[in-house]
Design a protein around this motif. Structure first.
Motif, mmCIF file in Angstrom:
data_model
loop_
_atom_site.group_PDB
_atom_site.id
_atom_site.type_symbol
_atom_site.label_atom_id
_atom_site.label_comp_id
_atom_site.label_asym_id
_atom_site.label_seq_id
_atom_site.Cartn_x
_atom_site.Cartn_y
_atom_site.Cartn_z
ATOM 1 N N VAL A 20 -35.777 -28.521 12.448
ATOM 2 C CA VAL A 20 -34.253 -29.549 12.251
ATOM 3 C C VAL A 20 -34.502 -30.931 11.944
ATOM 4 O O VAL A 20 -35.359 -32.018 12.348
ATOM 5 C CB VAL A 20 -33.756 -28.542 12.828
ATOM 6 C CG1 VAL A 20 -31.980 -29.435 13.681
ATOM 7 C CG2 VAL A 20 -33.515 -28.011 13.255
ATOM 8 N N ARG A 77 -21.318 -27.968 19.520
ATOM 9 C CA ARG A 77 -20.863 -26.103 19.842
ATOM 10 C C ARG A 77 -22.801 -26.163 20.275
ATOM 11 O O ARG A 77 -23.694 -27.099 20.035
ATOM 12 C CB ARG A 77 -21.079 -25.580 18.863
ATOM 13 C CG ARG A 77 -19.417 -26.281 18.248
ATOM 14 C CD ARG A 77 -19.384 -25.463 16.801
ATOM 15 N NE ARG A 77 -19.938 -24.110 16.372
ATOM 16 C CZ ARG A 77 -19.000 -23.037 16.752
ATOM 17 N NH1 ARG A 77 -17.697 -23.678 16.277
ATOM 18 N NH2 ARG A 77 -18.917 -22.037 16.482
ATOM 19 N N LEU A 78 -22.813 -25.016 21.329
ATOM 20 C CA LEU A 78 -23.805 -24.607 22.101
ATOM 21 C C LEU A 78 -25.174 -24.600 20.826
ATOM 22 O O LEU A 78 -26.311 -24.842 20.660
ATOM 23 C CB LEU A 78 -23.369 -23.448 22.569
ATOM 24 C CG LEU A 78 -25.024 -22.502 23.293
ATOM 25 C CD1 LEU A 78 -25.922 -23.599 23.923
ATOM 26 C CD2 LEU A 78 -24.668 -21.220 24.032
ATOM 27 N N ARG A 79 -24.675 -23.338 19.609
ATOM 28 C CA ARG A 79 -25.591 -23.268 18.687
ATOM 29 C C ARG A 79 -26.193 -24.517 18.036
ATOM 30 O O ARG A 79 -27.699 -24.902 17.437
ATOM 31 C CB ARG A 79 -24.817 -22.970 17.406
ATOM 32 C CG ARG A 79 -25.829 -22.498 15.758
ATOM 33 C CD ARG A 79 -24.303 -21.981 15.471
ATOM 34 N NE ARG A 79 -25.828 -21.184 13.648
ATOM 35 C CZ ARG A 79 -26.477 -21.417 13.236
ATOM 36 N NH1 ARG A 79 -25.686 -22.584 13.240
ATOM 37 N NH2 ARG A 79 -27.218 -20.737 12.210
ATOM 38 N N ILE A 82 -28.683 -26.396 20.943
ATOM 39 C CA ILE A 82 -30.169 -25.496 20.561
ATOM 40 C C ILE A 82 -30.681 -26.025 19.425
ATOM 41 O O ILE A 82 -32.446 -26.183 19.566
ATOM 42 C CB ILE A 82 -30.063 -23.938 20.624
ATOM 43 C CG1 ILE A 82 -28.783 -23.171 21.921
ATOM 44 C CG2 ILE A 82 -30.987 -23.003 20.228
ATOM 45 C CD1 ILE A 82 -28.972 -21.917 22.232
ATOM 46 N N ARG A 83 -30.279 -26.530 18.420
ATOM 47 C CA ARG A 83 -31.201 -26.790 17.220
ATOM 48 C C ARG A 83 -31.755 -28.304 17.795
ATOM 49 O O ARG A 83 -32.436 -28.144 17.378
ATOM 50 C CB ARG A 83 -29.836 -27.061 15.971
ATOM 51 C CG ARG A 83 -29.515 -25.101 15.517
ATOM 52 C CD ARG A 83 -28.915 -25.442 13.363
ATOM 53 N NE ARG A 83 -29.813 -25.754 13.039
ATOM 54 C CZ ARG A 83 -29.825 -26.684 12.167
ATOM 55 N NH1 ARG A 83 -28.613 -28.116 12.829
ATOM 56 N NH2 ARG A 83 -30.387 -27.480 11.379
ATOM 57 N N GLY A 86 -33.845 -26.931 20.869
ATOM 58 C CA GLY A 86 -35.227 -26.086 21.360
ATOM 59 C C GLY A 86 -34.698 -24.997 21.982
ATOM 60 O O GLY A 86 -33.716 -24.727 22.032
ATOM 61 N N PRO A 87 -35.809 -24.049 21.558
ATOM 62 C CA PRO A 87 -35.352 -22.049 23.285
ATOM 63 C C PRO A 87 -34.438 -22.498 24.418
ATOM 64 O O PRO A 87 -35.160 -23.522 24.712
ATOM 65 C CB PRO A 87 -35.832 -20.878 22.411
ATOM 66 C CG PRO A 87 -36.923 -22.533 21.584
ATOM 67 C CD PRO A 87 -36.916 -23.393 21.030
ATOM 68 N N SER A 88 -34.458 -21.492 24.971
ATOM 69 C CA SER A 88 -34.199 -21.708 25.586
ATOM 70 C C SER A 88 -35.370 -20.816 26.669
ATOM 71 O O SER A 88 -35.566 -20.991 27.494
ATOM 72 C CB SER A 88 -32.840 -21.493 26.924
ATOM 73 O OG SER A 88 -31.860 -19.901 26.411
ATOM 74 N N ASN A 89 -36.174 -20.399 25.678
ATOM 75 C CA ASN A 89 -36.727 -19.405 26.653
ATOM 76 C C ASN A 89 -38.647 -19.797 26.759
ATOM 77 O O ASN A 89 -39.054 -19.367 27.625
ATOM 78 C CB ASN A 89 -37.168 -17.877 26.164
ATOM 79 C CG ASN A 89 -37.375 -17.889 24.500
ATOM 80 O OD1 ASN A 89 -36.962 -19.589 24.419
ATOM 81 N ND2 ASN A 89 -38.416 -17.061 23.902
ATOM 82 N N HIS A 92 -40.337 -25.032 23.499
ATOM 83 C CA HIS A 92 -41.033 -24.841 21.809
ATOM 84 C C HIS A 92 -40.286 -26.079 21.667
ATOM 85 O O HIS A 92 -38.715 -26.326 21.964
ATOM 86 C CB HIS A 92 -41.425 -23.971 21.749
ATOM 87 C CG HIS A 92 -42.330 -23.251 22.029
ATOM 88 N ND1 HIS A 92 -42.661 -21.638 21.727
ATOM 89 C CD2 HIS A 92 -43.416 -23.556 22.726
ATOM 90 C CE1 HIS A 92 -43.557 -21.365 22.226
ATOM 91 N NE2 HIS A 92 -44.261 -22.318 23.237
ATOM 92 N N GLY A 93 -39.692 -26.652 20.673
ATOM 93 C CA GLY A 93 -38.652 -26.881 19.528
ATOM 94 C C GLY A 93 -39.315 -28.708 20.255
ATOM 95 O O GLY A 93 -39.912 -29.185 20.370
#
Lengths: 101, 556
Positions: A20, A77-79, A82-83, A86-89, A92-93
């Motif tokens: 991204v 926005r949440l989306r 996250i971009r 990185g992911p919440s699990n 990473h990213g």
């Protein structure tokens, strides 16, 4: 009556890595959301998006809502958050490289 | 299991070479994204939230140790050391670089795997009962038919640009573990009047924004006619299906718009013609494929180690109670390895876990592994005497969670943590529910329960067929979760019904807890499962538990 324009940034993915990226005011693609150019004007947003879409090493350029925070633009926005992070699990990213907003 | 012949191997390698050239041209700028997009999608490459995602097919969910080890290698070398197993028996890599994808596909080709038609408006990976060839209740192993369908559909020139994607699922057992009724074509093996095997054919099933149960258009199709009949369905759909509106393009809408009688008549007409044109080559190929699915050489040995471990070790006993399924041989068992340990992301396996499973399959399971649509990994043929050693090895790697079919064995799509289409996150909801169930220590008390979570209306997480389904939506930029109740993906197929208004992200776990507590109060006795209680009482008492304040307000 048209709706009031909300501030935006230009974002995309880097063609080769897929990472991204965010368009800065001096035409550099940054990996850091906080370095993005916060565009307050609709006409300029359209021009900046057209510029982004014409670039060869960039894919999926689009506008995303943002607002000014302490260290630069922040996602609304949440989306987009996250971009930008990185992911919440998994860590990473961008959060791997300390780039989260 | 099926091994590629020279034709398959050459075809897949040629496809990798072609895609490598396409990627090169894209990186040089000779191809625009608009031109490149359909090419990458034909090879399973998506652009998601954080970057590219490569979706690799695991045909009918079957793979061997060598293939699993190669997935582990790919994850480690070109991704972040893990893979995500999906509800369509695919595996997804979330972090590849475009320039590495041709090498990843080449590594897959080396072990007889590919990513062809895991995207696009084509016939997708054919899914099957993950216990195929091993289940005690099975009529016949359906995988030779599934492999025939894979070969026929791969690069089929007529079906590369269908109106929309097309999904086929097959089971050889009367107990439907392949969710056949939620597929464009569902094939359920049945016995004919003379005891011969054939298929009940359903058409037009699907979840997504318009959930529909597939409609049976042929209660009994002789097995020998399978390929011409499936071709007749897809070719009729290819002519009639709508291309003007993506949301009306699936065959379920074609069925609705033309009516089942008219559509069936056209399919049967086309079938009569195709049947003459299929001159038996398909059946010769099926016979050849079938020989490759011969059962493994089962071993005879005493069961004493199994009986002894069950008597001595309560942890082992609990695991055997939940994670084993009866094998067609009483001295063997089907082992389901849970990818739903507390805190885990449903369906994720690390490279180390994949390698261990490949080793264990080699040592105890005739080198066979399966991926279930429930996002777990199966060793289909394990002698019961080997179970204590297998369990001990799994325990050491965090793979011995005893929760198969229970409340924490949750299906969840990647959701907004990864997916560009998602409107809400799924993974944190699944982890939150599993963690709460762990705290309450009620999982075994609650018993069989299927919770399914999708992060958008496309329903990859199968929420419509969850006993408790959760659908994550975006309400003015905020995540909102709707609950559906009473869904069922098996032979007693049902689409869950929406319970009422949605819940915020921080309200969804407590809402599910209220449902579980209500069930414990409402059930007749310990033997009555959640879904049985729901069917007996209907949704009202569960809705009352979900919306307690509304209930009081109504009474006032």
């Amino acid at each position: 009556m048209s709706r009031r324009f909300t501030p935006k940034i230009v974002t995309a993915n880097a063609l080769e890595e897929g990472d991204v990226i965010f368009l800065t005011a001096d035409d550099i693609w940054s990996r850091d959301h906080r370095e993005a150019e916060l565009i307050e004007d609709e006409a300029r947003a359209r021009l900046r998006l057209l510029h982004a879409l014409s670039q060869p090493h960039v894919v999926g350029a689009c506008l995303a809502e943002a607002r000014m925070g302490e260290n630069g633009p922040e996602p609304v926005r949440l989306r987009d958050a996250i971009r930008a992070r990185g992911p919440s699990n998994y860590p990473h990213g961008k959060q791997e490289h300390g780039l989260h907003v | 299991m099926y091994e590629y012949d020279d034709f398959d191997a050459d075809f897949v390698r040629a496809r990798v070479a072609r895609f490598r050239a396409q990627v090169e041209r894209r990186l040089e700028g000779a191809l625009t994204e608009e031109e490149f997009r359909p090419l990458r999608l034909l090879n399973g490459l998506y652009l998601q939230l954080h970057g590219y995602m490569l979706r690799v097919a695991i045909p009918y969910g079957t793979l061997n140790g060598r293939q699993m080890r190669q997935l582990a290698m790919i994850a480690e070398r070109w991704d972040k050391g893990y893979g995500h197993f999906t509800t369509r028996q695919n595996v997804q890599f979330n972090w590849p670089r475009l320039s590495d994808v041709p090498d990843m596909l080449e590594a897959l080709a080396e072990v007889g795997m590919h990513a062809i038609q895991t995207s696009g408006n084509t016939i997708r990976n054919v899914t099957a009962d993950h216990f195929a060839g091993a289940a005690a209740d099975e009529i016949e192993d359906p995988r030779p038919h599934a492999e025939l369908l894979r070969q026929w559909s791969t690069d089929h020139p007529e079906f590369q640009f269908l109106p929309r994607k097309f999904k086929i699922a097959i089971t050889g057992s009367p107990h439907d573990r392949a969710v056949t009724r939620a597929n464009d074509i569902g094939l359920r093996m049945v016995r004919g009047p003379g005891g011969e095997s054939g298929f009940e054919v359903s058409v037009g099933g699907g979840l997504g924004r318009t959930p529909v149960a597939g409609r049976v258009i042929r209660p009994f199709l002789p097995a020998a006619d399978l390929l011409p009949y499936v071709e007749a369905i897809v070719s009729t759909y290819n002519m009639l299906g709508r291309r003007d509106n993506k949301y009306k393009a699936r065959i379920k809408i074609t069925l609705l718009e033309h009516g089942p009688e008219a559509l069936t008549a056209r399919i049967e007409e086309r079938f009569a013609q195709l049947r003459r044109e299929f001159r038996g080559t398909d059946r010769q190929m099926l016979a050849r494929i079938r020989r490759q699915f011969a059962p493994p050489p089962f071993e005879e040995k005493p069961l004493a180690p199994y009986e002894a471990a069950r008597a001595a070790d309560p942890v082992f006993r609990a695991w055997t109670d939940t994670n084993l399924t009866p094998h067609r041989r009483a001295d063997h068992a089907i082992v389901t390895v849970s990818l739903k340990a507390p805190g885990a992301t449903p369906g994720d396996a690390t490279s180390a876990q994949m390698r261990l499973l490949a080793d264990l399959a080699g040592k105890y399971g005739h080198d066979e592994l399966r991926i279930s649509h429930e996002q777990n990994i199966i060793l289909p043929h394990v002698h019961r005497a080997d179970l204590p050693a297998l369990h001990a090895a799994l325990r050491g790697a965090g793979l011995a969670t005893a929760n198969i079919g229970l409340a924490s064995d949750i299906i969840a799509c990647p959701g907004m943590d990864y997916c560009a289409l998602a409107t809400a996150r799924s993974i944190p909801v699944a982890r939150g529910i599993a963690a709460r169930i762990g705290e309450l220590k009620l999982e075994h008390e609650i018993g069989p329960l299927k919770i399914r979570i999708s992060g958008c209306i496309n329903a990859c997480g199968h929420h419509h067929v969850g006993h408790i389904g959760i659908l994550g939506l975006d309400r003015a930029g905020v995540e909102n979760y709707q609950i559906t109740l009473g869904g069922d993906g098996t032979e007693t197929f049902a689409i869950g019904k929406r319970a009422g208004p949605g819940f915020a992200h921080d309200e969804i776990v407590p809402a599910v807890e209220r449902l579980l507590r209500a069930y414990l109060q409402l059930r007749r006795d310990r033997r009555e499962t959640f879904i049985e209680t729901f069917r007996r009482l209907g949704g009202a008492p569960f809705r009352a538990a979900l919306y307690p304040s509304k209930d009081k307000a109504d009474a006032a």
